[in-house]
Design a protein around this motif. Structure first.
Motif, mmCIF file in Angstrom:
data_model
loop_
_atom_site.group_PDB
_atom_site.id
_atom_site.type_symbol
_atom_site.label_atom_id
_atom_site.label_comp_id
_atom_site.label_asym_id
_atom_site.label_seq_id
_atom_site.Cartn_x
_atom_site.Cartn_y
_atom_site.Cartn_z
ATOM 1 N N ASP A 3 -8.699 -1.283 3.088
ATOM 2 C CA ASP A 3 -9.971 -0.521 2.702
ATOM 3 C C ASP A 3 -10.969 -0.166 3.686
ATOM 4 O OD1 ASP A 3 -10.599 -1.316 -0.728
ATOM 5 O OD2 ASP A 3 -9.939 0.591 0.109
ATOM 6 N N PRO A 386 3.294 10.286 1.991
ATOM 7 C CA PRO A 386 2.260 9.456 2.101
ATOM 8 C C PRO A 386 2.226 8.915 3.600
ATOM 9 C CG PRO A 386 3.388 8.594 0.229
ATOM 10 C CD PRO A 386 4.358 9.834 0.927
ATOM 11 N N GLY A 432 -4.465 6.253 4.778
ATOM 12 C CA GLY A 432 -3.340 6.142 4.007
ATOM 13 C C GLY A 432 -3.853 6.781 2.436
ATOM 14 N N SER A 433 -5.047 7.224 2.356
ATOM 15 C CA SER A 433 -5.649 7.640 1.081
ATOM 16 C C SER A 433 -5.889 9.237 1.182
ATOM 17 C CB SER A 433 -6.907 6.999 0.523
ATOM 18 O OG SER A 433 -7.300 7.958 -0.705
ATOM 19 N N THR A 435 -8.046 10.623 -0.515
ATOM 20 C CA THR A 435 -9.215 10.495 -1.061
ATOM 21 C C THR A 435 -9.359 11.347 -2.412
ATOM 22 O OG1 THR A 435 -10.352 12.362 0.274
ATOM 23 C CG2 THR A 435 -10.037 10.249 1.274
ATOM 24 N N CYS A 499 0.420 7.315 -8.398
ATOM 25 C CA CYS A 499 -1.063 7.288 -7.755
ATOM 26 C C CYS A 499 -1.755 6.336 -8.179
ATOM 27 C CB CYS A 499 -1.662 8.463 -8.080
ATOM 28 S SG CYS A 499 -3.084 8.813 -7.423
ATOM 29 N N ASP A 502 -8.981 3.726 -6.492
ATOM 30 C CA ASP A 502 -9.519 2.301 -5.881
ATOM 31 C C ASP A 502 -10.971 2.522 -6.607
ATOM 32 O OD1 ASP A 502 -11.236 3.964 -4.172
ATOM 33 O OD2 ASP A 502 -10.150 3.266 -2.730
ATOM 34 N N TYR A 506 -11.123 6.715 -4.831
ATOM 35 C CA TYR A 506 -10.154 7.527 -3.922
ATOM 36 C C TYR A 506 -8.929 7.394 -4.680
ATOM 37 C CZ TYR A 506 -13.329 7.822 0.329
ATOM 38 O OH TYR A 506 -14.229 8.405 1.121
ATOM 39 N N TRP A 508 -4.963 7.230 -4.017
ATOM 40 C CA TRP A 508 -3.779 6.900 -2.988
ATOM 41 C C TRP A 508 -2.617 7.297 -3.807
ATOM 42 C CZ3 TRP A 508 -5.011 3.560 1.239
ATOM 43 C CH2 TRP A 508 -6.280 3.093 1.304
ATOM 44 N N THR A 510 1.361 7.253 -4.185
ATOM 45 C CA THR A 510 2.241 6.187 -4.059
ATOM 46 C C THR A 510 3.888 6.739 -3.766
ATOM 47 O OG1 THR A 510 2.413 5.686 -6.298
ATOM 48 C CG2 THR A 510 1.062 4.200 -4.948
#
Ligand code: WT7
Length: 646
Positions: A3, A386, A432-433, A435, A499, A502, A506, A508, A510
């Motif tokens: 994070d 990713p 890694g995100s 966003t 996905c 968070d 955001y 992420w 997967t």
């Protein structure tokens, strides 16, 4: 969980077109009033006939219909070329860097205009007209962009087929869209090796028969067989045609291009994009996501055979009057400093590449990067799969010298342009995100039953309303289009991706949740590789899954059951790998092949891929319920003979 946040620097917030409050306000407006928002944004494009309607879209399960700007008319080549001439005639449009580091070309907008006009007239001379499908099977040379733009000028629909595909794959794509003209080159050149493009076209056409013609651009000037009455050298015709070709007025919803992509089942699908919405979306995303400003040198390393090349080498940048760099070679030739040397040579400001390239170069260590300056770089981008946080951090620290934001852009062939991404002057990044959503994009996360999950959540990614760049159909098969994308979840486009969202909202990504593999950023259907394998005389059955691969992201793991009498051997393994390469192309080469006397099947005969995936990943302790298998003993054999990652 990773994070760490890389906030927007003051510099960036000041210089960028869009800061955070502007992003938030524009995003709100774009979803609250899509008609108003997109009517305004569409002004960035020149319309021959202004539109009066903006959005007319329905995701209703059996009646999907997507129209944007439907009564407007425009021409894409006029937007990418003609309209820049007054102000940018002498500005470089395409900066071409050859495979050989001593070779490069600069094509100004004026030269681009001359080339596209002549190319368009050559197409007409070959008999092409509005609405015809034209296949483009070309290397990464400026003529490929000329050919694409020439198609749009006369209203022909191009279907670019990646030069790494086999004659068989090419033949299937020519046939599916019934194209009567193939534009190709004598040979391509990559990492010093020649790719026999014209010979591949010959092999493809031999399978098809019929009346397909070819137009051959000379890249290496090798002696190649030309078939009288069928094959024409571009250069010969170009000398004979007029210098001017009037751009065709196209309706906003007229087809612009078809691009084949892999799905979880069946043959590759012809993703169909249309003219107005696509161009508005490619243009706007290119401008805002890369914060493209006058004079910037922009480089996207993709191949034009993929959608990234369409939207972010050709149509986005050229519609914006940008300087777009086109690279014929590979990141590791002649050395693994090549990318960074090209950045210094051409003073590249914005650099957009794929995680697989970053990971491969990361393995070569910091030195090949550090020996170059890269001082011109301002922004970095990532696309295709990713990006693992380690590769992100390395890209940021070593390539970008801790100075350049990274836009991790999530999108698909189907989406036409970027859907989830940070805007570099607005949104702090987490490695890694991808966003937050771009303007007009409404993502949602659903569980297996289709229930929309709020707040912090993980599940499948859907998009609940249309955006202008969205694909309109599968060429020739609207029913398959509706079935593939709109039947899983009601009134929503299903992306096929998993996905997580968070606490900061955001997204992420997967990875795929269907039977689609992502190998080095190339999309591959497990079913395609399986059908190639079973086409071999010694193979009775095959099941293909992905497994984590350090550089490729995913590797291809194939379980193969042989015909009675065929002998399992390393020689046969090699033969099968070579077989798949000729059937589909090198990008589909299996990394690992396990000979299996039996595959895990349910009593109704369905292969349980979940188990095959676990074994390929090496997670034997966690195979889940195997009691429904017809013959649970096959699992023991599969585990005992698992192939190891190289
Ligand atoms: C699939 C689409 C987007 C143009 C190139 C690939 C994966 C793409 C990202 C990203 C995580 C990504 C998805 C998607 N993907 N970009 N930034 N983060 N995953 O287009 O061949 O149509 O493949 O690529 O799984 O569904 P494509």
């Amino acid at each position: 969980m990773h994070d760490k946040i890389y906030p927007v620097s003051d510099d960036w917030a000041k210089r960028a077109q869009i800061d955070e409050p502007t992003y938030r306000a524009m995003y709100q407006r774009s979803v609250a009033d899509p008609d108003g928002f997109w009517a305004e944004q569409a002004k960035r494009i020149d319309w021959i006939q202004p539109f009066t309607k903006v959005k007319n879209t329905s995701f209703a399960p059996d009646n999907v219909s997507i129209k944007w700007f439907e009564d407007g008319a425009l021409n894409v080549s006029a937007n990418c070329v003609d309209r820049h001439l007054a102000k940018r005639g002498d500005q470089v449009a395409i900066l071409w860097e050859g495979d050989d580091p001593t070779e490069s070309r600069s094509i100004t907008y004026r030269e681009l205009s001359e080339q596209v006009n002549v190319f368009a007239n050559v197409l007409k001379e070959m008999g092409a007209k509005k609405g015809d499908r034209i296949t483009i099977y070309m290397p990464m040379i400026p003529e490929t962009a000329f050919a694409m733009l020439a198609c749009t000028r006369i209203g022909a629909v191009h279907s670019v087929v990646f030069g790494g595909f086999s004659p068989d794959s090419l033949a299937g794509r020519i046939q599916d869209c019934d194209s009567k003209l193939v534009i190709t080159a004598d040979e391509g050149l990559r990492a010093g090796k020649k790719i026999p493009l014209k010979a591949n076209v010959d092999a493809a056409l031999a399978k098809l028969g019929g009346d397909v013609k070819t137009l051959v651009v000379q890249r290496t000037f090798t002696d190649i067989p030309m078939q009288n009455g069928r094959d024409v050298f571009y250069g010969d015709l170009a000398k004979t045609v007029s210098q001017h070709c009037e751009p065709e007025a196209m309706n906003a919803e007229d087809p612009l291009f078809i691009l084949y992509t892999s799905g979880s089942t069946g043959k590759p699908k012809g993703v169909l994009h249309t003219t107005g919405g696509y161009l508005v979306y490619a243009s706007l995303t290119h401008s805002k996501v890369f914060d493209y400003q006058d004079g910037d040198i922009y480089w996207c390393t993709a191949d034009v055979g993929w959608v990234t090349g369409h939207s972010y080498i050709v149509y986005g940048p050229l519609s914006n009057g940008a300087t777009t760099l086109m690279f014929e070679g590979v990141p590791t030739y002649p050395t693994n400093s090549r990318f960074w040397e090209v950045i210094d040579k051409h003073q590249v400001n914005i650099f957009y590449t794929a995680p697989t390239a970053i990971r491969a170069l990361m393995q070569a260590g910091d030195e090949p990067v550090k020996k170059t300056s890269r001082a011109s770089l301002r922004l970095l981008g990532s696309v295709g799969e990713p990006i693992n946080p380690e590769a992100w951090e390395w890209y940021h620290r070593v390539v970008g010298d801790d100075r350049c934001p990274i836009v991790d852009t999530w999108w698909q062939t189907e989406t036409g342009g970027i859907l989830i991404t940070p805007l570099p002057g607005a949104i702090g990044q987490k490695p890694g995100s991808a966003t937050l959503p771009f303007f007009g994009v409404q993502p949602a996360i659903v569980d297996g039953e289709g229930k929309v999950l709020e707040g912090v959540a993980e599940g499948n990614l859907i998009i609940t309303d249309s955006w202008p760049g969205q694909m309109r159909s599968i060429y020739g098969d609207h029913a398959r289009f509706m079935e593939t994308y709109f039947s899983t979840y009601k009134n929503a486009y299903f992306t096929g991706d998993g996905c997580r969202r968070d606490a900061d909202g955001y997204y992420w990504i997967t990875g795929r949740v269907d039977d689609v593999l992502n190998v080095s950023g190339h999309r591959m259907g497990t079913a395609e590789v399986e059908s190639a394998l079973v086409a071999h005389e010694h193979v009775s059955e095959a099941a293909v899954v992905g497994y984590p691969h350090d550089i490729k992201g995913q590797g291809i793991y194939a379980y193969v059951t042989l015909m009675a009498g065929a002998e399992a051997s390393d020689t046969l393994r090699k033969e099968l790998v070579a077989w798949v390469r000729t059937e589909i192309g090198p990008i589909a080469s299996p990394d690992l092949i396990q000979f299996a006397p039996g595959l895990p099947k349910t009593r109704s005969g369905k292969i349980m891929r979940r188990i095959l995936r676990k074994i390929a990943e090496g997670e034997f302790g966690n195979l889940g319920d195997t009691s429904t298998l017809a013959d649970p003993a096959v699992v023991d054999d599969l585990v005992a003979n698992r192939q190891n990652k190289r």
